[in-house]
Each structure stands twice: as structure tokens, then as C-alpha cells.
Scaffold this motif. Structure first.
Motif, short mmCIF file in Angstrom:
data_model
loop_
_atom_site.label_atom_id
_atom_site.label_comp_id
_atom_site.label_asym_id
_atom_site.label_seq_id
_atom_site.Cartn_x
_atom_site.Cartn_y
_atom_site.Cartn_z
N ALA A 106 -34.29 -27.33 -37.06
CA ALA A 106 -33.72 -28.59 -37.53
C ALA A 106 -33.89 -28.73 -39.05
O ALA A 106 -32.97 -29.17 -39.74
N VAL A 107 -35.05 -28.36 -39.54
CA VAL A 107 -35.31 -28.42 -40.99
C VAL A 107 -34.32 -27.51 -41.73
O VAL A 107 -33.71 -27.92 -42.72
N LYS A 108 -34.16 -26.30 -41.24
CA LYS A 108 -33.24 -25.37 -41.89
C LYS A 108 -31.80 -25.88 -41.86
O LYS A 108 -31.06 -25.74 -42.83
N LYS A 109 -31.42 -26.48 -40.75
CA LYS A 109 -30.06 -27.03 -40.62
C LYS A 109 -29.82 -28.13 -41.66
O LYS A 109 -28.77 -28.16 -42.30
N VAL A 110 -30.79 -29.01 -41.84
CA VAL A 110 -30.65 -30.08 -42.85
C VAL A 110 -30.62 -29.47 -44.24
O VAL A 110 -29.79 -29.87 -45.08
N LEU A 111 -31.49 -28.52 -44.52
CA LEU A 111 -31.48 -27.89 -45.84
C LEU A 111 -30.14 -27.21 -46.13
O LEU A 111 -29.63 -27.29 -47.26
N TRP A 112 -29.56 -26.56 -45.12
CA TRP A 112 -28.27 -25.90 -45.30
C TRP A 112 -27.19 -26.90 -45.70
O TRP A 112 -26.27 -26.56 -46.45
N LYS A 113 -27.27 -28.13 -45.21
CA LYS A 113 -26.29 -29.16 -45.60
C LYS A 113 -26.33 -29.42 -47.10
O LYS A 113 -25.34 -29.87 -47.68
N TYR A 114 -27.47 -29.17 -47.70
CA TYR A 114 -27.63 -29.35 -49.15
C TYR A 114 -27.51 -28.02 -49.89
O TYR A 114 -27.81 -27.94 -51.08
N ALA A 115 -27.09 -26.97 -49.19
CA ALA A 115 -26.98 -25.63 -49.77
C ALA A 115 -28.34 -25.14 -50.26
O ALA A 115 -28.44 -24.44 -51.27
N LEU A 116 -29.40 -25.50 -49.54
CA LEU A 116 -30.75 -25.07 -49.87
C LEU A 116 -31.27 -24.14 -48.79
O LEU A 116 -30.98 -24.32 -47.61
N GLY A 117 -32.05 -23.18 -49.20
CA GLY A 117 -32.70 -22.27 -48.27
C GLY A 117 -34.09 -21.95 -48.78
O GLY A 117 -34.35 -21.99 -49.98
N ALA A 118 -34.97 -21.63 -47.87
CA ALA A 118 -36.35 -21.33 -48.24
C ALA A 118 -36.46 -19.95 -48.89
O ALA A 118 -35.88 -18.99 -48.41
N VAL A 119 -37.24 -19.88 -49.97
CA VAL A 119 -37.54 -18.59 -50.60
C VAL A 119 -38.78 -17.96 -49.96
O VAL A 119 -39.02 -16.77 -50.11
N ALA A 120 -39.56 -18.79 -49.26
CA ALA A 120 -40.75 -18.30 -48.55
C ALA A 120 -41.03 -19.24 -47.38
O ALA A 120 -40.77 -20.45 -47.47
N GLU A 121 -41.54 -18.67 -46.30
CA GLU A 121 -41.89 -19.50 -45.16
C GLU A 121 -43.02 -18.85 -44.37
O GLU A 121 -43.18 -17.62 -44.39
N ASP A 122 -43.79 -19.69 -43.72
CA ASP A 122 -44.85 -19.25 -42.83
C ASP A 122 -44.72 -20.14 -41.60
O ASP A 122 -45.27 -21.23 -41.54
N LEU A 123 -43.92 -19.68 -40.64
CA LEU A 123 -43.55 -20.48 -39.48
C LEU A 123 -43.93 -19.77 -38.18
O LEU A 123 -44.01 -18.55 -38.13
N GLY A 124 -44.13 -20.59 -37.13
CA GLY A 124 -44.38 -20.04 -35.81
C GLY A 124 -45.83 -19.73 -35.57
O GLY A 124 -46.72 -20.38 -36.11
N GLU A 125 -46.08 -18.74 -34.72
CA GLU A 125 -47.42 -18.33 -34.30
C GLU A 125 -48.06 -19.42 -33.43
O GLU A 125 -47.36 -20.29 -32.94
N THR A 126 -49.37 -19.35 -33.26
CA THR A 126 -50.05 -20.26 -32.34
C THR A 126 -51.22 -20.99 -32.99
O THR A 126 -52.12 -21.45 -32.30
N TYR A 127 -51.22 -21.09 -34.30
CA TYR A 127 -52.33 -21.75 -35.00
C TYR A 127 -51.80 -22.82 -35.96
O TYR A 127 -50.68 -22.73 -36.46
N SER A 128 -52.63 -23.82 -36.19
CA SER A 128 -52.25 -24.88 -37.11
C SER A 128 -52.55 -24.46 -38.54
O SER A 128 -53.33 -23.53 -38.79
N ARG A 129 -51.91 -25.14 -39.47
CA ARG A 129 -52.06 -24.84 -40.88
C ARG A 129 -52.27 -26.11 -41.68
O ARG A 129 -51.68 -27.15 -41.37
N THR A 130 -53.05 -25.99 -42.74
CA THR A 130 -53.14 -27.03 -43.76
C THR A 130 -52.42 -26.47 -44.98
O THR A 130 -52.55 -25.27 -45.28
N VAL A 131 -51.65 -27.31 -45.66
CA VAL A 131 -50.86 -26.87 -46.81
C VAL A 131 -51.24 -27.69 -48.03
O VAL A 131 -51.30 -28.92 -47.97
#
Length: 162
Positions: free
Chosen positions: A116-141
């Protein structure tokens, strides 16, 4: 150095070089990090669910809770800070979207949030240059405004950068 702490469904931005924009314990939630090099502004939204249509009242009071209302709200806020309100020239990074407490992929909230995030970003012609998605652990950013450095951490995994 001061921290701009964002909880679930919150968004914020800073152009103060002394600040760190931070959110904790991203499980299935996704952090969308937007950086405007022109103004040296960093913004982040902590997205919990894909679409606002499941709870329009919550979307009105807490737009950051949903991908389809949170990203536009963050872009609007950054626009008021001198950035292009459509995100032109932005650097985008994503983190989170894990499978937490869903071993059989019954709900797939993390994956649905990331898409969903990527779909919204695409509407603005934006895409991620880096991502850390998925897996089974939580993250603090944490995003250091002065450098744009994005530091992730997770219990038992240490720190890493994207």
C-alpha cells in the motif's frame, strides 16, 4: 541533540540539524522516510494499516495511521516547510512490514502495508532507494537530520543502516 518521537499512526518532519526523527517497534507497520535534500528536511510517517476506508473517522483524526492518508499528510507538512509538496527530488526509504504473530501468513498485514505504501508513493512518482521490509522481527528506526543517515535496530540483531 533532540528526538522527534513518532508513535503508531503519527507523522512529523524536521529541518533542525540537531534532531533525530525516530519511531519504535515497527512490527507489521511501515515507516516511510522522506528526505528533501534541497531544504535538508527529514519526514517520517508510522503507517499501521493500508487503507483509510476501513475507519474514515480515525483517518480524519489520525491520517498517519493509514498509507493512503498518511503519506499525503506528511508531504503536505513538508511542503509547508519549503519542500516540494509533491515530493519532487525527495529521497525515499522504507522499513518494517514484518510478519509478527502471524506465522501462517493469515493476515499478511506487513506485506499489505508495504504494498500500500509503495502504491501511494507511485502516485507521486516516488520510489524507495533503500528498504528493509518483511522478515519476522520488529525494528526501531532513527533518522539523523544533519546527515540523512537511517539507522535501524532490533533486539538481538544490533544496529544497521539503509
Amino acid at each position: 541533540m533532540s528526538n522527534l518521537i513518532l508513535g503508531v499512526g503519527e507523522f512529523g518532519a524536521s529541518n533542525s540539524p540537531a534532531d533525530v526523527v525516530k519511531t519504535f517497534a515497527l512490527g507489521s507497520c511501515v515507516a516511510v522516510i522522506l528526505m528533501c535534500p534541497k531544504t535538508r528536511t527529514v519526514g517520517m510517517v508510522h503507517v499501521a494499516l493500508p487503507e483509510a476506508k476501513i475507519n474514515p473517522e480515525k483517518a480524519r483524526t489520525r491520517p498517519g495511521y493509514f498509507a493512503d492518508t498518511g503519506i499525503p499528510a506528511l508531504l503536505e507538512q513538508m511542503g509547508r516547510m519549503g519542500c516540494d509538496p509533491r515530493g519532487r527530488g525527495f529521497i525515499v526509504k522504507l522499513a518494517g512490514g514484518a510478519r509478527i504473530m502471524d506465522p501462517n501468513n493469515t493476515f499478511n498485514i506487513g506485506k499489505r502495508n508495504a504494498l500500500a505504501v509503495k502504491k501511494v508513493l507511485w502516485k507521486y512518482a516516488l520510489g524507495a532507494v533503500a528498504e528493509d521490509l518483511g522478515e519476522t522481527y520488529s525494528r526501531t528506526v532513527a533518522v539523523v537530520v544533519s546527515s540523512g543517515e537511517v539507522i535501524l535496530s532490533s533486539p538481538g540483531r544490533g544496529d544497521w543502516k539503509i
